[in-house]
Design a protein around this motif. Structure first.
Motif, PDB file in Angstrom:
ATOM      1  N   TRP A  36       0.811  -1.212   0.000  1.00  0.00           N
ATOM      2  CA  TRP A  36       0.000   0.000   0.000  1.00  0.00           C
ATOM      3  C   TRP A  36       0.850   1.272   0.000  1.00  0.00           C
ATOM      4  CZ3 TRP A  36      -4.687   0.313  -1.534  1.00  0.00           C
ATOM      5  CH2 TRP A  36      -5.568  -0.763  -1.379  1.00  0.00           C
ATOM      6  N   SER A  37       2.074   1.196   0.506  1.00  0.00           N
ATOM      7  CA  SER A  37       2.937   2.381   0.545  1.00  0.00           C
ATOM      8  C   SER A  37       3.276   2.876  -0.856  1.00  0.00           C
ATOM      9  CB  SER A  37       4.229   2.073   1.315  1.00  0.00           C
ATOM     10  OG  SER A  37       4.976   1.057   0.667  1.00  0.00           O
ATOM     11  N   GLU A  38       3.159   2.016  -1.870  1.00  0.00           N
ATOM     12  CA  GLU A  38       3.465   2.409  -3.257  1.00  0.00           C
ATOM     13  C   GLU A  38       2.383   3.299  -3.856  1.00  0.00           C
ATOM     14  OE1 GLU A  38       5.192  -0.827  -5.780  1.00  0.00           O
ATOM     15  OE2 GLU A  38       4.649  -2.093  -4.063  1.00  0.00           O
ATOM     16  N   VAL A  39       1.215   3.360  -3.206  1.00  0.00           N
ATOM     17  CA  VAL A  39       0.116   4.187  -3.733  1.00  0.00           C
ATOM     18  C   VAL A  39      -0.391   5.165  -2.678  1.00  0.00           C
ATOM     19  CG1 VAL A  39      -0.617   2.536  -5.486  1.00  0.00           C
ATOM     20  CG2 VAL A  39      -1.546   2.349  -3.168  1.00  0.00           C
ATOM     21  N   GLY A  40       0.471   5.507  -1.713  1.00  0.00           N
ATOM     22  CA  GLY A  40       0.113   6.510  -0.725  1.00  0.00           C
ATOM     23  C   GLY A  40      -0.501   5.977   0.545  1.00  0.00           C
ATOM     24  N   GLY A  41      -0.481   4.660   0.733  1.00  0.00           N
ATOM     25  CA  GLY A  41      -1.038   4.067   1.939  1.00  0.00           C
ATOM     26  C   GLY A  41       0.036   3.701   2.941  1.00  0.00           C
ATOM     27  N   THR A  42      -0.317   2.876   3.900  1.00  0.00           N
ATOM     28  CA  THR A  42       0.625   2.445   4.934  1.00  0.00           C
ATOM     29  C   THR A  42       1.531   1.333   4.397  1.00  0.00           C
ATOM     30  OG1 THR A  42      -1.025   0.890   5.766  1.00  0.00           O
ATOM     31  CG2 THR A  42      -0.939   3.066   6.795  1.00  0.00           C
ATOM     32  N   ASN A  43       2.587   1.057   5.126  1.00  0.00           N
ATOM     33  CA  ASN A  43       3.557   0.047   4.699  1.00  0.00           C
ATOM     34  C   ASN A  43       3.039  -1.351   5.057  1.00  0.00           C
ATOM     35  OD1 ASN A  43       5.869  -1.246   3.790  1.00  0.00           O
ATOM     36  ND2 ASN A  43       7.041  -0.797   5.655  1.00  0.00           N
ATOM     37  N   LYS A  44       2.067  -1.818   4.277  1.00  0.00           N
ATOM     38  CA  LYS A  44       1.480  -3.140   4.491  1.00  0.00           C
ATOM     39  C   LYS A  44       1.268  -3.816   3.146  1.00  0.00           C
ATOM     40  CE  LYS A  44      -1.071  -1.907   8.715  1.00  0.00           C
ATOM     41  NZ  LYS A  44      -2.424  -1.773   9.328  1.00  0.00           N
ATOM     42  N   ALA A  45       1.477  -5.138   3.129  1.00  0.00           N
ATOM     43  CA  ALA A  45       1.251  -5.904   1.904  1.00  0.00           C
ATOM     44  C   ALA A  45      -0.230  -5.886   1.540  1.00  0.00           C
ATOM     45  CB  ALA A  45       1.726  -7.335   2.086  1.00  0.00           C
ATOM     46  N   ILE A  46      -0.503  -5.830   0.237  1.00  0.00           N
ATOM     47  CA  ILE A  46      -1.877  -5.761  -0.262  1.00  0.00           C
ATOM     48  C   ILE A  46      -2.463  -7.167  -0.376  1.00  0.00           C
ATOM     49  CG2 ILE A  46      -3.330  -5.109  -2.223  1.00  0.00           C
ATOM     50  CD1 ILE A  46      -1.305  -2.895  -2.836  1.00  0.00           C
ATOM     51  N   SER A  47      -3.695  -7.341   0.116  1.00  0.00           N
ATOM     52  CA  SER A  47      -4.427  -8.600  -0.039  1.00  0.00           C
ATOM     53  C   SER A  47      -5.519  -8.396  -1.087  1.00  0.00           C
ATOM     54  CB  SER A  47      -5.063  -9.034   1.287  1.00  0.00           C
ATOM     55  OG  SER A  47      -4.085  -9.213   2.290  1.00  0.00           O
ATOM     56  N   LEU A  48      -5.613  -9.316  -2.033  1.00  0.00           N
ATOM     57  CA  LEU A  48      -6.524  -9.171  -3.167  1.00  0.00           C
ATOM     58  C   LEU A  48      -7.761 -10.054  -3.006  1.00  0.00           C
ATOM     59  CD1 LEU A  48      -3.913  -9.321  -6.083  1.00  0.00           C
ATOM     60  CD2 LEU A  48      -4.867  -7.282  -4.993  1.00  0.00           C
ATOM     61  N   TYR A  49      -8.920  -9.478  -3.337  1.00  0.00           N
ATOM     62  CA  TYR A  49     -10.193 -10.185  -3.299  1.00  0.00           C
ATOM     63  C   TYR A  49     -10.870  -9.991  -4.658  1.00  0.00           C
ATOM     64  CZ  TYR A  49      -9.552 -10.220   1.785  1.00  0.00           C
ATOM     65  OH  TYR A  49      -9.060 -10.421   3.054  1.00  0.00           O
ATOM     66  N   ALA A  50     -11.324 -11.086  -5.284  1.00  0.00           N
ATOM     67  CA  ALA A  50     -11.890 -10.994  -6.632  1.00  0.00           C
ATOM     68  C   ALA A  50     -13.046 -11.971  -6.789  1.00  0.00           C
ATOM     69  CB  ALA A  50     -10.813 -11.284  -7.677  1.00  0.00           C
ATOM     70  N   ARG A  51     -13.974 -11.647  -7.677  1.00  0.00           N
ATOM     71  CA  ARG A  51     -15.061 -12.567  -8.017  1.00  0.00           C
ATOM     72  C   ARG A  51     -14.522 -13.742  -8.831  1.00  0.00           C
ATOM     73  NH1 ARG A  51     -20.299 -11.217  -8.248  1.00  0.00           N
ATOM     74  NH2 ARG A  51     -20.444 -13.466  -8.628  1.00  0.00           N
TER      75      ARG A  51
END
Length: 414
Positions: free
Chosen positions: A139-154
């Protein structure tokens, strides 16, 4: 009557529409129950002592086409347009591109969902593609906190997935293998709302406790899905929700049901369900700083109707939804006691090689709508073109041409 297909439509909206249709026929009470299978509901009632029954099976848009083709479904609910291969496959029985078979029942915004605590408020479509393909993982790469992104999809059977794949991933990106997949919009949204690192996508009616991001496309401003941006299809991830029938060979009850859904009563139920109704309302837009002064002056005494006219082929042939929308505009004028003198049509073009060409195309589009309104005895409506300025999407390509090439309907404030 059996309705098979999209979970987006079938989870809540289709049962509500069936119940409303039954009530309109004088059937009361109406009972809704599960038949023991996940994402399936049976609605029953009696009319003059005769049992009436309808099944809604919501396992994904592609399953609905298969059921319609096999003769198991009277109506195919789909959160995406029919694919060319599907149109060809069933061509011997019906033309799914024809207005007798293709019915736009609601407008939905594909909502991009994150946890309520996420500080990120907007993303571009390209950045979304990089996130869901795993090119951006923190998330830090797009202005968020330094946390890994978790993906949810249909899941792959979902029309929501098809829409996301088409509008966001395209041919450039592929979904990262780490993404959790879901048959249900609601369950996906609930899981995102409990995961501070999560991001997912679902239909607008399934936002629930998640936070919704504003989305930008190309140089167009970032927009959040709301009544105006989704109903007008200006929101980059707006999409149409469909019901398909087998044209003239569809059972009479299915045709009567579709007519109910497309009418004002059915569209009121669409709004009640959390999707966007196609019944026009007048809204004063909240202009961003990029809107030119000339456009502000042009529209200063007007409000915008929550409908855009778009085109199926070339620059001036109205699509199936537009033809129905003009009838809704005629009903709106009658209901509000307004006349043709209160309307203004503003045409727009996709990016062209020069301003003169763009101006000509935008005026021709507005003129084609003016002529179509004359067929409804709404004569001499004022019209103008605004060229290729104020795009709502990235320029070029089929998507850009369809979204930017539009006619807005404005109504004079009394």
């Amino acid at each position: 009557m059996e309705i098979h297909g999209s979970n987006t439509i079938g989870a809540t909206l289709a049962p509500m529409l069936v119940e409303g249709y039954f009530h309109s026929m004088g059937i009361s009470p109406v009972s809704t129950r599960s038949n023991g299978k996940e994402n399936e509901k049976i609605l029953t009632g009696k009319r003059a002592g005769t049992p009436i029954r309808s099944l809604v099976a919501a396992h994904g848009s592609s399953t609905g086409f298969k059921a319609l083709y096999a003769g198991h479904a009277d109506i195919w609910a789909s959160s995406r347009p029919a694919k060319p291969a599907e149109v060809e496959q069933i061509a011997g029985r019906a033309n799914l591109n024809d207005a007798d078979s293709e019915h736009v029942i609601a407008i939905d915004g594909l909502a991009i969902l994150v946890h309520p605590s996420n500080p990120v408020n907007q993303l571009s479509i390209e950045t979304l593609g990089k996130i869901f393909s795993g090119q951006i993982r923190n998330w830090s790469e797009v202005g968020g906190t330094n946390k890994a992104i978790s993906l949810y999809a249909r899941d792959d059977r979902s029309g929501t997935w098809d829409t996301f794949k088409s509008l966001v991933l395209g041919k450039q990106f592929a979904l990262d293998s780490s993404a959790q997949r879901y048959e249900s919009n609601d369950q996906l949204s609930d899981d995102v709302s409990r995961d501070p690192t999560g991001i997912g996508f679902a239909g607008l009616a399934s936002v629930r406790d998640s936070k919704v991001l504003a989305i930008s496309d190309g140089n167009a401003p970032a927009l959040k899905p709301d009544q105006l941006t989704v109903a007008s299809e200006d929101y980059p991830l707006a999409r149409r929700l469909f019901m398909y029938t087998a044209g003239d060979s569809a059972p009479q009850q299915a045709r009567d049901f579709i007519e109910f859904v497309l009418g004002s009563e059915g569209q009121a139920i669409v709004s009640e369900s959390g999707f966007i109704s196609q019944n026009p309302i007048a809204v004063k837009p909240d202009f961003d700083t990029g809107v030119p002064d000339t456009f502000r002056r042009l529209t200063q005494n007007f409000e915008r109707l929550t409908v855009n006219v778009r085109f199926s082929e070339g620059r001036t042939k109205l699509d199936n939804k537009a033809r129905r929308d003009l009838l809704r505009i005629a009903d709106y004028l009658k209901r509000e006691k307004l006349s043709a003198d209160d309307l203004m049509l503003i045409g727009f073009a996709d990016l062209q090689s020069n301003e003169l060409r763009a101006q000509m195309i935008s005026e021709l589009r507005a003129l084609s709508v003016r002529k179509a309104l004359e067929d409804l005895a709404i004569n001499n409506v004022a019209y103008t073109g605004y060229g290729h300025y104020m795009p709502v999407g990235s320029a070029g390509g089929n998507n850009g041409q369809q979204r930017n090439g539009r006619v807005e309907i404005w109504v004079q404030r009394r």
